[in-house]
Design a protein around this motif. Structure first.
Motif, short mmCIF file in Angstrom:
data_model
loop_
_atom_site.label_atom_id
_atom_site.label_comp_id
_atom_site.label_asym_id
_atom_site.label_seq_id
_atom_site.Cartn_x
_atom_site.Cartn_y
_atom_site.Cartn_z
N GLN A 163 0.67 -1.25 0.12
CA GLN A 163 0.26 0.07 -0.10
C GLN A 163 0.92 1.24 -0.03
O GLN A 163 0.56 2.20 -0.69
CB GLN A 163 -0.99 0.04 1.44
N HIS A 164 2.03 1.25 0.75
CA HIS A 164 2.91 2.35 0.96
C HIS A 164 3.65 2.57 -0.63
O HIS A 164 3.56 3.76 -1.14
CB HIS A 164 4.16 2.01 1.63
N LEU A 165 3.76 1.63 -1.51
CA LEU A 165 4.31 1.74 -2.73
C LEU A 165 3.41 2.12 -3.60
O LEU A 165 3.71 3.04 -4.48
CB LEU A 165 4.83 0.22 -3.11
N LEU A 166 2.33 1.96 -3.50
CA LEU A 166 1.10 2.37 -4.55
C LEU A 166 0.75 3.87 -4.15
O LEU A 166 0.60 4.59 -5.16
CB LEU A 166 -0.30 1.65 -4.18
N THR A 167 0.80 4.12 -2.83
CA THR A 167 0.51 5.95 -2.49
C THR A 167 1.56 6.64 -2.58
O THR A 167 1.57 7.71 -2.63
CB THR A 167 -0.05 5.82 -1.00
N ASN A 168 2.83 6.19 -2.47
CA ASN A 168 4.20 6.71 -2.49
C ASN A 168 4.95 6.51 -3.43
O ASN A 168 5.58 5.48 -3.44
CB ASN A 168 4.97 6.71 -1.04
N SER A 169 5.08 7.27 -4.92
CA SER A 169 5.69 6.89 -5.79
C SER A 169 7.14 6.96 -5.77
O SER A 169 7.97 6.52 -6.47
CB SER A 169 5.19 7.83 -7.07
N THR A 170 7.61 8.03 -4.90
CA THR A 170 9.03 8.01 -4.48
C THR A 170 9.78 6.86 -3.93
O THR A 170 11.05 6.80 -3.99
CB THR A 170 9.31 9.26 -3.73
N SER A 171 8.76 5.96 -3.32
CA SER A 171 9.51 4.42 -2.70
C SER A 171 10.03 3.60 -3.90
O SER A 171 10.57 2.79 -3.56
CB SER A 171 8.62 3.94 -2.06
N ALA A 172 9.52 3.73 -5.09
CA ALA A 172 9.76 2.85 -6.03
C ALA A 172 11.21 3.20 -6.73
O ALA A 172 11.57 4.36 -6.81
CB ALA A 172 8.78 3.06 -7.41
N PRO A 173 11.94 2.34 -7.26
CA PRO A 173 13.27 2.59 -7.78
C PRO A 173 13.09 3.57 -8.81
O PRO A 173 14.20 4.31 -9.15
CB PRO A 173 13.93 1.17 -8.16
N GLU A 174 11.97 3.34 -9.76
CA GLU A 174 12.16 4.18 -10.85
C GLU A 174 12.17 5.75 -10.68
O GLU A 174 12.43 6.65 -11.48
CB GLU A 174 11.02 3.83 -11.94
N ALA A 175 11.68 6.09 -9.58
CA ALA A 175 11.19 7.41 -9.11
C ALA A 175 12.87 7.93 -8.77
O ALA A 175 12.78 9.37 -8.96
CB ALA A 175 10.68 7.45 -7.91
N ASN A 176 13.62 7.44 -8.60
CA ASN A 176 14.88 8.02 -8.48
C ASN A 176 15.97 7.34 -9.48
O ASN A 176 16.18 6.23 -9.50
CB ASN A 176 15.54 7.55 -6.93
N SER A 177 16.33 8.32 -10.27
CA SER A 177 17.15 8.08 -11.32
C SER A 177 18.56 7.39 -11.01
O SER A 177 19.04 6.32 -11.66
CB SER A 177 17.62 9.14 -12.13
N MET A 178 19.16 7.67 -9.90
CA MET A 178 20.27 6.91 -9.57
C MET A 178 20.17 5.74 -9.10
O MET A 178 20.75 4.71 -9.36
CB MET A 178 20.98 8.12 -8.35
N ASN A 179 19.22 5.35 -8.14
CA ASN A 179 18.86 4.01 -7.70
C ASN A 179 18.60 3.24 -9.04
O ASN A 179 19.12 1.99 -8.81
CB ASN A 179 17.60 3.99 -6.70
N PHE A 180 17.68 3.80 -10.08
CA PHE A 180 17.23 3.10 -11.09
C PHE A 180 18.30 2.67 -11.79
O PHE A 180 18.77 1.43 -12.34
CB PHE A 180 16.29 3.85 -11.80
N PHE A 181 19.43 3.66 -12.19
CA PHE A 181 20.75 3.20 -13.02
C PHE A 181 21.50 2.32 -12.18
O PHE A 181 21.97 1.33 -12.85
CB PHE A 181 21.52 4.56 -13.01
N ALA A 182 21.55 2.33 -10.68
CA ALA A 182 22.47 1.51 -10.04
C ALA A 182 21.79 -0.06 -10.20
O ALA A 182 22.62 -1.08 -10.26
CB ALA A 182 22.80 1.79 -8.51
N ILE A 183 20.48 -0.27 -10.21
CA ILE A 183 20.02 -1.47 -10.28
C ILE A 183 20.05 -2.05 -11.69
O ILE A 183 20.69 -3.29 -11.93
CB ILE A 183 18.40 -1.56 -9.80
N ARG A 184 20.11 -1.47 -12.85
CA ARG A 184 20.00 -1.89 -13.95
C ARG A 184 21.54 -2.10 -14.32
O ARG A 184 21.84 -2.92 -14.95
CB ARG A 184 19.38 -0.79 -15.05
#
Length: 229
Positions: free
Chosen positions: A52-73
């Motif tokens: 529920q927190h992931l659905l209501t808070n988009s910043t919690s998703a990795p895609e919301a933070n470009s640095m985190n998304f880049f590190a994961i990929r």
């Protein structure tokens, strides 16, 4: 009808850290099964709150933070030995990073401009009179105007009273002149009657004529003075 199997399969698919069997689901209220059942229920509640927190808070998703998304990929490409894809990802990320940098710089420039305008406005407010002081000055000017107006009203009131007093005196004088004119007119009538009834010499007639002319002249002057007033 195999609901117990569905529950066990669902818990395994969600990587539940607690192990539960079909037999424990058939008798959950036993002393040795109830703690495990209660722990699984608590874990399911926590899992639901997290999603529920992931659905209501988009910043919690990795895609919301470009640095985190880049590190994961990037790490995914690294462990898969996909060096070419990792290079493309780095170039793409650097391009996005430059675009974000330019956007942030533009935003900062706009904020600095607004900040400069606000500082200039604040400086002008500090140097100039405050709103309270300006209102007090306007109030003082209005009070001065009111006092001047009251002074003018008092002066005109005094002048009006003086003029009314003069008019009253002139009216009394006019009334006295009217009474005197009527008295003289009556005397002239009496004199004419007496002249007509008596015999006078030419000298007496001439003297009375001159006196009558003098009286008429006085009456004419009095009337002229009244008309001129």
């Amino acid at each position: 009808n195999k609901w117990d199997e569905d529950i066990v399969f669902f818990l395994k698919s969600q990587n539940c850290p607690l192990k539960i069997t079909k037999s424990s689901l058939k008798a959950p209220n036993t002393p040795h099964n109830w703690p495990t059942i209660l722990a699984v229920i608590h874990w399911l509640v926590e899992l639901a709150c997290y999603r529920q927190h992931l659905l209501t808070n988009s910043t919690s998703a990795p895609e919301a933070n470009s640095m985190n998304f880049f590190a994961i990929r990037s790490f995914s490409h690294f462990i898969r030995l996909e060096d070419d894809l990792d290079s493309e990802l780095q170039n793409e990320f650097l391009g996005k990073l430059e675009a974000e940098k330019a956007s942030v710089a533009e935003t900062i420039s706009g904020y600095e401009k607004v900040s400069g305008e606000l500082e200039a406005k604040l400086d002008s407010l500090r140097k100039g009179p405050s709103k309270k002081e300006a209102l007090e000055k306007v109030k003082a000017d209005l009070e001065k105007d009111v006092n001047k107006f009251r002074t003018i009203v008092v002066e005109y009131t005094d002048r009006t009273q003086a003029v009314e007093k003069v008019v009253e005196e002139k009216y009394k004088e006019l009334k006295a002149k009217e009474e005197e004119r009527e008295r003289i007119s009556e005397e002239n009538k009496e004199l004419k009657k007496n002249v007509e009834l008596q015999n006078f010499s030419a000298r007496d007639v001439e003297r009375m004529r001159r006196e009558l002319q003098a009286v008429e002249r006085d009456v004419a002057e009095a009337e002229a003075a009244r008309d001129g007033w």
